[in-house]
Structures are given as C-alpha cells and as structure tokens.
Scaffold this active site. Structure first.
Site, short mmCIF file in Angstrom:
data_model
loop_
_atom_site.label_atom_id
_atom_site.label_comp_id
_atom_site.label_asym_id
_atom_site.label_seq_id
_atom_site.Cartn_x
_atom_site.Cartn_y
_atom_site.Cartn_z
N TYR A 1 0.82 -1.21 0.00
CA TYR A 1 0.00 0.00 0.00
C TYR A 1 0.86 1.27 0.00
CZ TYR A 1 -4.08 -2.93 1.09
OH TYR A 1 -5.07 -3.87 1.06
N LYS B 1 3.30 -15.31 2.08
CA LYS B 1 3.20 -16.04 0.80
C LYS B 1 4.64 -16.30 0.37
CE LYS B 1 0.62 -17.58 -2.63
NZ LYS B 1 -0.25 -18.75 -2.50
#
Ligand code: NAD
Length: 356
Positions: free
Chosen positions: A140, A191
């Site tokens: 972000y 991840k």
C-alpha cells in the site's frame, strides 16, 4: 493530567457512530475520566472544506493528542476524484504521519450473537482471535507505483511489495508481546512460496521467535489462512501478517463474529499512542438513516482506554455494558435476528450509556 483525544468523525456513517462513542466518553467523564476532546476533519468532509482529505490542522490536532478516535472515510461522492485527494488517502496519510505501524484487530464472538454468524455456531462459539496487521509498509505504500503506458500503447498498472527487516521485527514484537498475555501462540501469515519479500518476513519472524521461548510460532500461507479462518477459526490465537493480507483476512474474520459492525481496532505507534476506529468503512449505502451499528466504535473506545489511557477497568465496563445490551436482546439491523428488539444507532448508544 488531562489527556487529549482527537475526534475525527469522517464521512458516511462516521459522524453517526462517533456521536454514540462520544456519549460513552462523556458518561465516563462523570466518573472521573480526565479527557478533553478536540474535533478535526478528515476524508471527504475535509476535502469539501479545504481541498485536501488530510488538512495540516488535522495532523497537528492528532499529533498533539494522546489518542485519536476515528469514524470512517469515503463515499460515492468522492469516487471520481483523483486518487491523490480521495478520502482514503487521508486515512493512509494519518496512519503514516503518526507512524501507526501496528494494527490490532480482535475478532471476538459475543455468545449472544452466535446466530448472527453465517457459520455454524459450533465453529465460531467462543472465538477470540487477535489479528496483528502491519499498517505503514508493504504494497500500500511501496514505491514505485502508478499506471504507465508501454511502448505498444498498452497501459500497465504497478505497485511494489517491500518490507525491511526492521519493519518486520517491530510488528513481530507487537504480536509476540500480545501473545504472551493470551494463549502464547503466534501464526505468521505470508506467501513465502512465491514472494521474496515475504520469504524475508518468514525468516525474520523465525529469528524473532528465538527471543520468545514461551511463545509457539507457526507459519501459514495466506491462501491457506483464508481457508482455515472459515474452516476452523478457533485454532488461532494471534495472527500476524502484512498490510494487504491483514486487510483482507481481518474483514473475513469479522464475518465470523456476525457483523463488521461489531469489530473495533487499534493502530499503535512505538510509544503506545494510538488511533482507534471500527474496522468497517463509511457504509454510504446506509448513511444518514440511523441504522448503522455503533458498537464497533464504542468498543474502539474501550481499546483506547486499555492501550492508551491506561484505564483497563473502564475498558472492562464498556465491554460489559455492550454485553448487557446484547443480553437484553437489543440489536441494530446488521445483527438482528428473529425474537430480538430492533433499535437504531442512537438508541443503541443510549442503551450502552444506560448500562454503564
Ligand atoms: P463498508 O465497511 O463501508 O461497508 C460494507 C458493508 O457493511 C455495507 O453493506 C455496509 O452497509 C455494512 N456496514 C459497514 N459498517 C456497518 C455498521 N457499522 N453497521 C451496519 N452495517 C455496516 O465497506 P465498503 O462498502 O467496501 O466501502 C464503503 C466506503 O468506505 C468506501 O469509500 C471505502 O473506501 C471506505 N472504507 C473506509 C474505511 C475506513 O475509513 N477505515 C475502511 C473500509 C472502507
């Protein structure tokens, strides 16, 4: 000493729910809570007034405050604005300006609301999970970002997922410290199988865990974590994850508890100063109708009392008062079920104040 609280109501249902939370603070002032409120503009309301979603004055009020109470920002009216002045930019801006890097999102199921969850009661009954989301880094905020035109004329959007070791360490520390006060289990979500930045996340969390021998650390890939959250959410105690994964997983966790309208959050800096807000947005679809659930915002006040104002007994009182009104069968529309009494936003706020 009098503590200063900045109150930023924002847009949509923000002003409606913040009024109810302020009623609770006013009630506690009668019992000796020594605070002073100062109001500021943020989001679309600030843009309309001053052409920016985060005026300097709002930053100044917030920097001078001990804690900040925020409603929500955003709405249809501002969707076509350039991204640099959209309401959401105000929110990201204030988190960043105050260095609020740790977002705590508890997902607790009030037993009275077990039926309001879309999951079977036995899957969610007794749920008490804390999601610790990194809030000022990751994709972000990462640079470079933007939309560019390639040589062949096609447009390409791009963002950058970047995490420094120091950023991972400080959010990890928050998660491990909280776990020590709970069931001493941290699940770090990443991840790492496809993203190098989260491979570093996993390695750093593993090293950090060596300093917390009493806490059990596990790792989970985010896709599995999303699945496990709806399959068997009670396996988790504290979950720690990146900004974007935490954004998504905490909304998912909110539904386990029946409604997004029930969940508070705290965003803390390194010194315990914090901004407190419900996890939901400005809900423009129901704004101005006196039907929004104010409990997430009221429970955010409880978190403020616990983490910033060091008034844990008052925090407990608010949480108990919320439980009392639920016991009485009072429900806003989002948590309503057959046989309960439907109330509006202000009636719910009044009921909590009465229960206090
Ligand atoms: P939302 O959380 O505002 O609403 C999602 C759904 O939940 C809607 O149906 C809404 O009516 C319902 N809902 C939310 N809060 C509720 C409450 N207290 N009581 C009852 N029902 C409630 O998310 P969205 O629709 O994706 O976004 C709407 C706007 O809010 C957008 O502009 C978005 O950018 C903004 N937003 C702001 C924040 C924030 O200020 N922290 C967070 C998320 C979204």
């Amino acid at each position: 000493m009098t503590k200063k609280i900045a109150v930023l109501a924002g847009d949509g249902i923000g002003p409606e729910i913040v009024v109810e939370a302020v009623k609770v603070l006013d009630r506690l002032k009668q019992d000796g809570l020594d605070i002073e409120l100062e109001h500021g503009l943020i989001g679309g309301a600030a843009y309309d007034e001053s052409g920016t979603p985060l005026p300097d004055e709002t930053i100044a009020i917030s920097q001078a405050a001990d804690g900040i109470l925020l409603g929500a920002v955003g709405g249809y009216k501002w969707e076509s604005l350039d991204i640099s002045v959209r309401p959401e930019k105000g929110l990201l801006g204030i988190r960043s300006a105050l260095n609020l890097f740790a977002n705590l999102r508890p997902a607790i199921l009030y037993p009275q609301l077990a039926d309001a969850s879309t999951l079977k009661a036995e899957v969610v009954a007794g749920l008490d999970l804390m999601i610790v989301r990194e809030l000022t880094g990751g994709i972000y905020f990462g640079q470079p970002r933007g939309v560019r035109t390639l040589e062949n004329g096609e447009k390409e959007g791009f963002n950058t997922l970047v995490y420094k070791e120091s950023e991972i360490n400080r959010i990890g520390k928050v998660a491990f410290d909280i776990a020590q006060k709970r069931q001493s289990r941290v699940c770090s979500v990443d991840k790492a199988n496809v993203l190098e930045s989260t491979e570093l996340w996993r390695e750093t969390m593993t090293s950090l865990a060596e300093g917390y021998p009493s806490v059990e650390l596990s790792h989970m890939y985010v896709d599995n974590a999303a699945m496990q959250l709806v399959r068997a959410p009670k396996q988790f105690d504290v979950m720690v994850t990146t900004n974007m994964f935490g954004d998504i997983l905490s909304d998912c966790a909110s539904m386990l508890t029946g409604s997004i309208g029930m969940l508070p959050s705290a965003s803390l800096d390194e010194n315990g100063k914090g901004m407190y807000e419900p996890i939901h947005g400005s809900a423009p679809d129901i704004a101005g109708q006196n039907i929004a659930n104010p409990l997430a915002t009221i429970l955010s006040v409880a978190m403020m009392l616990r983490y910033t104002l060091e008034q844990p007994e008052m925090a407990d009182r608010i949480e108990k008062a919320v439980s009392t009104v639920l016991d009485k069968g009072l429900r806003t529309a989002d948590i309503f079920s057959e046989g309960m009494t439907k109330v509006g936003t202000s009636e719910m706020g009044d009921a909590v104040v009465a229960a206090l």
